[in-house]
Design a protein around this motif. Structure first.
Motif, mmCIF file in Angstrom:
data_model
loop_
_atom_site.group_PDB
_atom_site.id
_atom_site.type_symbol
_atom_site.label_atom_id
_atom_site.label_comp_id
_atom_site.label_asym_id
_atom_site.label_seq_id
_atom_site.Cartn_x
_atom_site.Cartn_y
_atom_site.Cartn_z
ATOM 1 N N MET A 202 -18.800 -53.861 -66.526
ATOM 2 C CA MET A 202 -17.564 -54.540 -66.139
ATOM 3 C C MET A 202 -17.792 -55.263 -64.811
ATOM 4 N N PHE A 203 -17.319 -56.515 -64.751
ATOM 5 C CA PHE A 203 -17.391 -57.303 -63.524
ATOM 6 C C PHE A 203 -15.983 -57.492 -63.004
ATOM 7 N N GLY A 204 -15.843 -57.545 -61.714
ATOM 8 C CA GLY A 204 -14.536 -57.755 -61.113
ATOM 9 C C GLY A 204 -14.669 -57.510 -59.626
ATOM 10 N N ALA A 205 -13.637 -56.982 -59.042
ATOM 11 C CA ALA A 205 -13.682 -56.675 -57.615
ATOM 12 C C ALA A 205 -14.697 -55.560 -57.378
ATOM 13 N N GLY A 206 -15.557 -55.760 -56.424
ATOM 14 C CA GLY A 206 -16.558 -54.749 -56.102
ATOM 15 C C GLY A 206 -17.788 -54.849 -56.974
ATOM 16 N N ALA A 207 -18.590 -53.811 -56.933
ATOM 17 C CA ALA A 207 -19.853 -53.767 -57.677
ATOM 18 C C ALA A 207 -19.587 -53.624 -59.175
ATOM 19 N N PRO A 208 -20.484 -54.161 -60.006
ATOM 20 C CA PRO A 208 -20.336 -53.984 -61.455
ATOM 21 C C PRO A 208 -20.320 -52.492 -61.810
ATOM 22 N N LYS A 209 -19.559 -52.155 -62.835
ATOM 23 C CA LYS A 209 -19.399 -50.766 -63.246
ATOM 24 C C LYS A 209 -19.890 -50.587 -64.676
ATOM 25 N N SER A 210 -20.690 -49.544 -64.918
ATOM 26 C CA SER A 210 -21.215 -49.251 -66.252
ATOM 27 C C SER A 210 -20.320 -48.246 -66.964
ATOM 28 N N LEU A 211 -20.086 -48.508 -68.242
ATOM 29 C CA LEU A 211 -19.276 -47.629 -69.081
ATOM 30 C C LEU A 211 -19.955 -47.498 -70.434
ATOM 31 N N SER A 212 -19.660 -46.427 -71.147
ATOM 32 C CA SER A 212 -20.119 -46.312 -72.534
ATOM 33 C C SER A 212 -19.073 -45.521 -73.320
ATOM 34 N N TYR A 213 -18.952 -45.865 -74.594
ATOM 35 C CA TYR A 213 -17.971 -45.251 -75.476
ATOM 36 C C TYR A 213 -18.598 -45.101 -76.853
ATOM 37 N N PRO A 214 -18.004 -44.290 -77.719
ATOM 38 C CA PRO A 214 -18.525 -44.193 -79.093
ATOM 39 C C PRO A 214 -18.302 -45.478 -79.895
ATOM 40 N N GLU A 215 -17.117 -46.117 -79.702
ATOM 41 C CA GLU A 215 -16.786 -47.330 -80.454
ATOM 42 C C GLU A 215 -15.986 -48.275 -79.577
ATOM 43 N N LEU A 216 -16.070 -49.554 -79.910
ATOM 44 C CA LEU A 216 -15.305 -50.579 -79.203
ATOM 45 C C LEU A 216 -14.942 -51.676 -80.183
ATOM 46 N N LEU A 217 -13.687 -52.107 -80.172
ATOM 47 C CA LEU A 217 -13.261 -53.296 -80.904
ATOM 48 C C LEU A 217 -13.040 -54.373 -79.856
ATOM 49 N N LEU A 218 -13.867 -55.414 -79.881
ATOM 50 C CA LEU A 218 -13.823 -56.482 -78.886
ATOM 51 C C LEU A 218 -13.236 -57.736 -79.523
ATOM 52 N N PRO A 219 -12.140 -58.273 -78.968
ATOM 53 C CA PRO A 219 -11.557 -59.494 -79.538
ATOM 54 C C PRO A 219 -12.526 -60.674 -79.415
ATOM 55 N N VAL A 220 -12.816 -61.303 -80.529
ATOM 56 C CA VAL A 220 -13.701 -62.472 -80.531
ATOM 57 C C VAL A 220 -13.098 -63.585 -79.675
ATOM 58 N N SER A 221 -11.782 -63.665 -79.621
ATOM 59 C CA SER A 221 -11.114 -64.708 -78.832
ATOM 60 C C SER A 221 -11.409 -64.584 -77.335
ATOM 61 N N GLU A 222 -11.809 -63.404 -76.876
ATOM 62 C CA GLU A 222 -12.135 -63.194 -75.463
ATOM 63 C C GLU A 222 -13.608 -63.462 -75.155
ATOM 64 N N MET A 223 -14.415 -63.626 -76.186
ATOM 65 C CA MET A 223 -15.862 -63.768 -75.989
ATOM 66 C C MET A 223 -16.241 -65.183 -75.587
ATOM 67 N N ILE A 224 -17.270 -65.276 -74.744
ATOM 68 C CA ILE A 224 -17.794 -66.575 -74.320
ATOM 69 C C ILE A 224 -19.241 -66.769 -74.766
ATOM 70 N N GLY A 225 -19.907 -65.694 -75.171
ATOM 71 C CA GLY A 225 -21.278 -65.774 -75.642
ATOM 72 C C GLY A 225 -21.616 -64.579 -76.517
ATOM 73 N N PHE A 226 -22.645 -64.752 -77.370
ATOM 74 C CA PHE A 226 -23.014 -63.701 -78.322
ATOM 75 C C PHE A 226 -24.423 -63.969 -78.822
ATOM 76 N N HIS A 227 -25.223 -62.917 -78.939
ATOM 77 C CA HIS A 227 -26.541 -63.057 -79.575
ATOM 78 C C HIS A 227 -27.051 -61.709 -80.059
ATOM 79 N N VAL A 228 -27.967 -61.784 -81.016
ATOM 80 C CA VAL A 228 -28.687 -60.611 -81.494
ATOM 81 C C VAL A 228 -29.716 -60.271 -80.424
ATOM 82 N N VAL A 229 -29.922 -58.974 -80.182
ATOM 83 C CA VAL A 229 -30.897 -58.552 -79.182
ATOM 84 C C VAL A 229 -32.299 -58.746 -79.743
ATOM 85 N N PRO A 230 -33.164 -59.459 -79.001
ATOM 86 C CA PRO A 230 -34.544 -59.646 -79.460
ATOM 87 C C PRO A 230 -35.310 -58.325 -79.411
#
Length: 170
Positions: free
Chosen positions: A56-84
């Protein structure tokens, strides 16, 4: 925890938003070429990630998080790629006539990308970008960095970007 259906698969991908970087296994149908998925009519409204690692980016230093699952709205995305490395083919024929690869840099939120776009021969990158009506644009040989994460340096053979959320540096 989510159980994959008989016709589903997971693919390790990275998704970029103005305030997040998400790396995780996205769930799709077996037959889907995930690298171009967002450009197709079957693009979902949400990407379903399993085991996502989030910065997560925002005020202060970036923060790392992890969860079992996430639903991310495509409308909020600015970039996407398969990991090489990936075995997915690129989305163009390199022998196609009257096409050129044009270098372009982009600012996508807090991310800086140096890459190439494929344009019609005889036109300029600025004209090709301005006339494009695509919701998602393919870029190639993308070098991705972020000033808030000096150790982050990713190279992706192909990256989809949302051109309406990018600032292009020509």
């Amino acid at each position: 925890m989510y159980t994959l259906g008989a016709e589903e698969k997971t693919t390790l991908t990275m998704a970029y938003t103005p305030t997040m970087l998400v790396r995780g296994e996205v769930v799709s149908m077996q037959s889907m070429r995930v690298g171009i998925w967002l450009r197709t009519d079957s693009a979902p409204k949400y990407l379903h990630f399993l085991k996502p690692q989030i910065i997560m980016f925002g005020a202060g230093a970036p923060k790392s998080l992890s969860y079992p699952e996430l639903l991310l709205p495509v409308s909020e995305m600015i970039g996407f790629h398969v990991v090489p490395p990936t075995d997915e083919p690129l989305d163009y024929d390199p022998n196609e006539q009257n096409r050129a690869m044009e270098p372009v840099s982009m600012l996508l939120g807090t991310f800086f990308i140096k890459s190439k776009i494929r344009i019609a021969g005889g036109t300029s990158a600025s004209k090709a970008i301005d006339l494009s009506r695509a919701t998602w644009m393919s870029t190639y040989d993308a070098e991705i960095s972020n000033s808030a994460l000096p150790q982050f340096n990713m190279i992706a053979p192909m990256m989809l970007i949302n051109p309406m959320r990018a600032a292009f540096i020509l």
